[in-house]
Scaffold this motif. Structure first.
Motif, short mmCIF file in Angstrom:
data_model
loop_
_atom_site.label_atom_id
_atom_site.label_comp_id
_atom_site.label_asym_id
_atom_site.label_seq_id
_atom_site.Cartn_x
_atom_site.Cartn_y
_atom_site.Cartn_z
N PRO A 11 64.37 36.01 27.89
CA PRO A 11 64.42 37.13 28.83
C PRO A 11 63.41 36.93 29.96
O PRO A 11 62.33 36.38 29.73
N TYR A 12 63.78 37.34 31.14
CA TYR A 12 62.93 37.15 32.31
C TYR A 12 61.80 38.17 32.28
O TYR A 12 62.05 39.36 32.14
N GLN A 13 60.58 37.68 32.37
CA GLN A 13 59.43 38.59 32.28
C GLN A 13 58.51 38.39 33.47
O GLN A 13 58.30 37.27 33.93
N ILE A 14 58.01 39.49 33.96
CA ILE A 14 56.98 39.43 34.99
C ILE A 14 55.69 39.87 34.35
O ILE A 14 55.62 40.95 33.77
N GLN A 15 54.70 39.01 34.44
CA GLN A 15 53.41 39.33 33.84
C GLN A 15 52.61 40.18 34.83
O GLN A 15 52.31 39.72 35.92
N ILE A 16 52.32 41.40 34.46
CA ILE A 16 51.48 42.25 35.29
C ILE A 16 50.11 42.30 34.61
O ILE A 16 49.97 42.86 33.54
N THR A 17 49.16 41.67 35.25
CA THR A 17 47.83 41.63 34.67
C THR A 17 47.03 42.77 35.27
O THR A 17 47.19 43.10 36.43
N GLU A 18 46.18 43.32 34.47
CA GLU A 18 45.31 44.37 34.99
C GLU A 18 44.29 43.74 35.93
O GLU A 18 43.67 42.74 35.60
N SER A 19 44.17 44.32 37.10
CA SER A 19 43.25 43.77 38.08
C SER A 19 41.82 44.21 37.78
O SER A 19 41.59 45.12 36.98
N LYS A 44 39.83 39.76 39.57
CA LYS A 44 40.96 39.21 38.83
C LYS A 44 42.24 39.85 39.36
O LYS A 44 42.25 41.07 39.59
N SER A 45 43.26 39.07 39.59
CA SER A 45 44.60 39.56 39.92
C SER A 45 44.64 40.50 41.13
O SER A 45 45.17 41.60 41.05
N LEU A 46 44.08 40.05 42.24
CA LEU A 46 44.17 40.83 43.47
C LEU A 46 45.24 40.23 44.37
O LEU A 46 45.34 39.02 44.51
N VAL A 47 46.06 41.10 44.99
CA VAL A 47 47.04 40.60 45.95
C VAL A 47 46.51 40.70 47.38
O VAL A 47 46.94 39.98 48.26
N THR A 94 47.50 43.32 41.44
CA THR A 94 48.91 42.97 41.23
C THR A 94 49.69 44.13 40.59
O THR A 94 50.89 44.25 40.78
N GLU A 95 48.98 44.99 39.86
CA GLU A 95 49.68 46.10 39.20
C GLU A 95 49.81 47.31 40.14
O GLU A 95 50.28 48.36 39.75
N GLY A 96 49.35 47.14 41.40
CA GLY A 96 49.50 48.22 42.38
C GLY A 96 48.27 49.09 42.52
O GLY A 96 48.25 50.01 43.33
N LYS A 97 47.25 48.83 41.72
CA LYS A 97 46.02 49.62 41.80
C LYS A 97 45.33 49.37 43.14
O LYS A 97 45.18 48.23 43.56
N LYS A 98 44.95 50.46 43.80
CA LYS A 98 44.28 50.31 45.09
C LYS A 98 42.79 50.56 44.94
O LYS A 98 42.37 51.48 44.25
N TYR A 99 42.00 49.69 45.57
CA TYR A 99 40.56 49.83 45.53
C TYR A 99 40.06 50.18 46.92
O TYR A 99 40.41 49.52 47.90
N ASN A 100 39.29 51.24 47.01
CA ASN A 100 38.59 51.60 48.24
C ASN A 100 37.15 51.83 47.83
O ASN A 100 36.82 52.88 47.31
N ARG A 101 36.32 50.83 48.03
CA ARG A 101 34.97 50.93 47.52
C ARG A 101 33.97 50.88 48.66
O ARG A 101 34.11 50.09 49.60
N LYS A 102 32.97 51.74 48.56
CA LYS A 102 31.85 51.72 49.51
C LYS A 102 30.57 51.79 48.72
O LYS A 102 30.53 52.44 47.68
N GLY A 103 29.55 51.12 49.21
CA GLY A 103 28.29 51.19 48.49
C GLY A 103 27.24 50.40 49.22
O GLY A 103 27.45 49.91 50.32
#
Length: 116
Positions: A11-19, A44-47, A94-103
Motif C-alpha cells: 500500500p502507498y504510504q506517505i510518511q508524515i514525520t513530526e517536525s 527536523k522535517s521542515l518544508v 511537513t505535517e503542516g505545523k506552523k512556527y512563528n517564533r520570536k525571542g
C-alpha cells in the motif's frame, strides 16, 4: 469496454514525520571551539524556514532561509557587542505545523578585550 484492474503489493504510504524546531538563547561567538559559538536552530522535517536577527534598534544583522546556516554573532564582519539580540523565525513542518517564533539571543563574550 474492457476493465483493467491493477493491484499493488505494497500500500502507498506517505510518511508524515513530526517536525521540530528548537532555538538556542545564548551564543559565545569568541569561542569557536564551543558548540554555542554559532546561533543555529535544531530542526527536523521542515518544508519552509526563514529567520531574521535584529539588534535592539531594529537593524537587521542576519537573514536566512536555510536552517543549516547559523549566525556567527557578527555584523559587517565585526563581532557584535555583548548583549541581547532578537530573532524572528517563520517555519512550517511537513505535517503542516506552523512556527512563528520570536525571542532574544544573548551574545556573551568570554574574553575581556576584543583584539583587533
Amino acid at each position: 469496454g474492457e476493465t483493467i484492474t491493477y493491484t499493488t503489493e505494497v500500500p502507498y504510504q506517505i510518511q508524515i514525520t513530526e517536525s521540530l524546531l528548537e532555538i538556542p538563547n545564548i551564543i559565545t561567538p569568541d569561542k569557536p571551539e564551543s558548540k554555542n559559538s554559532v546561533f543555529r536552530v535544531k530542526y527536523k522535517s521542515l518544508v519552509s524556514y526563514e529567520i531574521w536577527i535584529h539588534n535592539r534598534w531594529g537593524q537587521e544583522l542576519y537573514h536566512s532561509t536555510n536552517p543549516e546556516d547559523g549566525w556567527d554573532g557578527t555584523s559587517g564582519g565585526n563581532l557584535v557587542p555583548t548583549g541581547a539580540y532578537f530573532y524572528m523565525i517563520k517555519a512550517e513542518g511537513t505535517e503542516g505545523k506552523k512556527y512563528n517564533r520570536k525571542g532574544s539571543i544573548n551574545v556573551l563574550r568570554t574574553k575581556d578585550k576584543t583584539s583587533f
